[in-house]
Design a protein around this motif. Sequence first.
Motif, short mmCIF file in Angstrom:
data_model
loop_
_atom_site.label_atom_id
_atom_site.label_comp_id
_atom_site.label_asym_id
_atom_site.label_seq_id
_atom_site.Cartn_x
_atom_site.Cartn_y
_atom_site.Cartn_z
N UNK A 200 0.84 -1.20 0.00
CA UNK A 200 0.00 0.00 0.00
C UNK A 200 0.87 1.24 0.00
N UNK B 29 0.73 3.70 1.88
CA UNK B 29 1.06 4.10 3.25
C UNK B 29 2.38 3.46 3.69
N UNK B 30 2.54 2.20 3.33
CA UNK B 30 3.75 1.47 3.72
C UNK B 30 4.98 2.13 3.11
N UNK C 192 6.04 5.12 4.86
CA UNK C 192 6.80 4.84 6.08
C UNK C 192 8.26 4.58 5.73
N UNK D 20 10.03 7.71 4.83
CA UNK D 20 10.33 8.50 6.01
C UNK D 20 11.57 7.93 6.71
N UNK E 170 14.11 -6.95 18.54
CA UNK E 170 13.21 -6.43 17.50
C UNK E 170 12.94 -7.40 16.36
N UNK E 171 13.65 -8.54 16.32
CA UNK E 171 13.45 -9.41 15.18
C UNK E 171 12.99 -10.82 15.54
N UNK F 272 9.73 -9.67 20.91
CA UNK F 272 8.43 -9.01 20.83
C UNK F 272 7.66 -9.21 22.13
#
Lengths: 501, 414
Positions: free
Chosen positions: B2, B4-5, B8, B11, B223-224, B229
């Motif tokens: 998408x 949006x992705x 990101x 950014x 983080x992976x 998580x």
Amino acid sequence: MTTIDVEVRGIGKRFPGVVANHDVSLHIRPESVHALIGENGAGKSTLMKILYGVQPADDGEILVDGAPVSFASPTDAIAAGIGMVFQHFMLADNLTVAENIVLGAEKLHGIGDDAKREIREISDRFGFGLDPDTLVERLGVAVRQRVEILKVLYRGARLIILDEPTAVLVPQEVDALFANLRELVTQGRSVLFISHKLDEVRQIADDISVMRRGTTVGTADPKTATKRELAELMVGAELPSPATSESTVTDRPVLRLDGVSVADDTGRDLLHDISLTVHAGEVVGIAGVEGNGQSELVEVVMGMVRAHAGSIHLGEDDITRLSTRAVRDLGVGFVPEDRHRHGLVLDYPLWENRVLGHQTSAPAVRRGLVSRKGARADAQRIIDEFDVRTPGVETSARALSGGNQQKFIVGREMSGSPRLLIASHPTRGVDVGAQAAIWDHIRAARREGLGVLLVSADLDELIGLSDRLEVILRGRLTAQFDPSSVTASDLGEAMTGGEAA
Amino acid sequence: MSPQVSAEVMRARTFRYTWWLAALAVIVVISSVRLYTGADRITAPGTLRAATIGACPILLAGLGGLWAERAGIVNIGLEGQMLLGTWGAAFFAYHYGPLVGVLGAAAMGLLGGLLHAIATVSFGVDHIISGVAINIVGLGAVGFLAKTTFDDLEGGGPRNLSGYSTPPEFTVPLIADGARSLADRHWFIISDVAGAIAGVTTRLSVLTVLAFVLVAVTAWVLWRTSFGLRLRSCGENPQAAETLGINVYRYKYVAVLISGAFAGLGGAYLAMVASSSFTVGQTGGRGYIGLAAMIFGNWRPSGVLTGSLMFGYTDGISLLSNSGTLVHALLLLVAILLAVFAVIKVRAAERTTGLVIAGLSLGAFVWFFSSDTVNASFTGMTPYVVTLFVLAVFSQRLRMPAADGKPYRRGGAG
């Protein structure tokens, strides 16, 4: 297999000193929305926690597809196909949608691209429109709720328990939620819907079970049952109504805001150019989706935040720059939105809580010293007049139920005949009986010339109690309505800026 | 994918680009300051080697703090756990060699972590109170242990021990010499970068390598992996984690144990690399500075690394001889960086903060131009002043784990 048949038989649960549930039975048919209604404290939440394995039951049994099951933890409930969406969302703000969803279910599809693909797939199938990479803190309440529902679907839940899901939504969002729920049922899932809003229940449910005092007292057919019948089952009494009778509005202003603006740390306006007048004997209702400036409006009047433009007058007095203490001393009562954080010191007895906010005036304080006798006597007066159910004035505030805490706060804030009452969500989380009592007191004070600024998320309350409604949107007052002619859906549209949510 | 992705991702790329640009600008400023003041030692290989050695214990402590706080436990007991690590390193290395020494240090730190976990997780003790208690107990225990175990040893005393073997050091061939000769030319920028390279490649301890590898390992695990998580979810919203069937207590325990072990390794570094002997109270508050580096680093491994290098630099130079002129030159650097920061703040509509920082910058300029050297007592203070100062300036933008330091009880969900 996506359908599920859940039956609860004779569930009982005791806590020290309290029987939370006894002999609770209900049957949730496959592919149906089953509503469970009851007052606050009727035992709905306890039943939910038992059904979701958060707490074990003391007696009774749960049957899933005819076979008895026992849940030691939510993991077991999830494995049996039961998922729950809590009233207070269980999401970590600083994690993404995908991270929140896969948490605890990493074995299904990992935590990487496979999982995201699966999330998109479910989101599309039920029309949720979620992007797995967004941080949850950027999402609004309605979207967060969809994340919660997707979370249980991702785990393969076939029965989805929703605990008061509409409490946080505006009417348009409720409609969208109901459409989502219908879609779930069409695709074979079952929904257990907990609520005390009777209109909504009649709109969405296929079956209704009613709980009172910890047990199921009956079932009803949503197609034939009237609101009154359901209410009578729920409370064993008549349904109260917030409707005010004759108008008592005068032309004497008690509170006048002229062009008030409030900015946050970065200079962005949270309130912009607000002008508003509350007259003696008038209730002005502020409608709006939470976070549109209601809290700031209340805080700026109370002197908790400073306006950078405009002026605020209480009668003839300019209170723009006064401290909260000074504002209160001029005759302003304040029912804060969060009674635990702002309204009460939970571990103090009631009579000490009576002194709070009145620490400069009789009868609680005389000549600068706390008068224990006076404070106790006046706390007792509040308990009697406002029907606060408590063993006595020495009981700590924590021991009271939410409704009784709130009645006590309203009683305290109305002591000393204030000119203005600022009521932020005065009946939030309060059961029907206490709600009626609080409404009665506000109405009575209004007849005697009290001006009320009412902020509420309960549209029935706003429409029924207010003489005039103002809609707040992104820090501005955007619309005005006459409560005698407005409908909830008009109001909802104005609150969301006219866009259908 | 998408739109949006991809936004990101864009950014993130812009962010990384800005970051590199900022790093380059800082190097240019440093190099200019060096040329202007003639204080070539600012980026000399010897200084930067001292800085690396100063940074590693802080880095290990900071990473330890990161592990605990990501799971929602504030571990202010890092200092005490480091102290236990220093004794563990000395004791086990003396008797069983350097490898066992390092492991022993980690184990002692882990023991301190276990104490903290039992207090905070199982019994719900306030994290700060438990941590401070561990620091006090750690100091006492190490004093007692040193007296009972080191007093009779050769090279030992009631409060110290030397003569044990330490982990091997190596110099990267070619690169180290090449970089050193470049650094000696004192060229603009090139010599500064070469000085940094020479500093880290000369007589490099394997423990230093381990410390830097652990930054990457920490980032990857937290983080992976699903373990990471879950651990982070316990620090953000443990009630939510509980409703998803995660055993929050277990993850908090594991996190605090790892945290203690990292702090213990930090202690080992102090007793085996930064110095080759053990003394009671060797940490000198580095556990706290590690915590500060973690906060400065916004609870992220790369940030902890940056913070540790900065604090390590000031720590390292305070140990050099005749560092008065060096610190004096750094005053100019600080003044310039502050001035830049003040401009950024004012432009971001934070006028008050900007003006305060501008005032501090002016003060630093005045101090620089009105003196020739900085008194030795001040240079010893440098790391602590820098810590305070940096946190005061940066702490407004930080984002700590949402449930960090909050008590958690099982069954509170819903």
